[in-house]
Write a protein that holds these residues in place. Structure first.
Motif, short mmCIF file in Angstrom:
data_model
loop_
_atom_site.label_atom_id
_atom_site.label_comp_id
_atom_site.label_asym_id
_atom_site.label_seq_id
_atom_site.Cartn_x
_atom_site.Cartn_y
_atom_site.Cartn_z
N SER A 51 1.12 -1.30 0.06
CA SER A 51 0.09 0.11 -0.04
C SER A 51 0.96 1.31 0.02
N SER A 81 -2.51 5.17 -0.47
CA SER A 81 -4.12 4.56 -0.72
C SER A 81 -4.89 5.27 0.13
N ARG A 82 -6.56 5.20 0.17
CA ARG A 82 -7.13 5.71 1.12
C ARG A 82 -6.98 5.30 2.42
N ARG A 133 -0.13 10.35 4.14
CA ARG A 133 0.23 9.50 3.45
C ARG A 133 0.78 8.28 4.35
#
Length: 97
Positions: free
Chosen positions: A39, A42-43, A54
């Protein structure tokens, strides 16, 4: 053997575009060391004292491999490319199995 993970969160990042030079060096260094980015940016849904900025999660086959990747010459060159004014909480953690 337990996997190793890099977990990094950027609580203060005034210029995300400033990470471009770091990303260009860090990505190949991580892959060369056997890391897999699970990841990146990402959200995020934050709870309790969490932050939504982040976050990056990288998996390695072993904890030792994760430590060696951070200490590698290639990744150390990437660290030099991090922009001024960034704040990052970076940890190497061992998986449970």
């Amino acid at each position: 053997m337990a996997k190793g993970y890099w977990v990094s969160v950027y609580p203060a990042l005034s210029d995300p575009e400033g990470l471009t030079a770091y990303d260009k060096l860090a990505g190949p260094a991580v892959r060369a060391a056997g890391g897999r980015v699970l990841s990146r940016g990402s959200r995020v849904v934050a709870h309790e004292a969490g932050i939504t900025q982040r976050a990056v999660l990288v998996e390695f086959d072993t904890f030792e491999q994760a430590v060696a990747a951070y200490e590698s010459e290639a990744y150390q060159k990437a660290l030099v490319a991090l922009p001024d004014g960034y704040e990052r909480d970076f940890r190497i953690i061992e998986g449970t199995d």
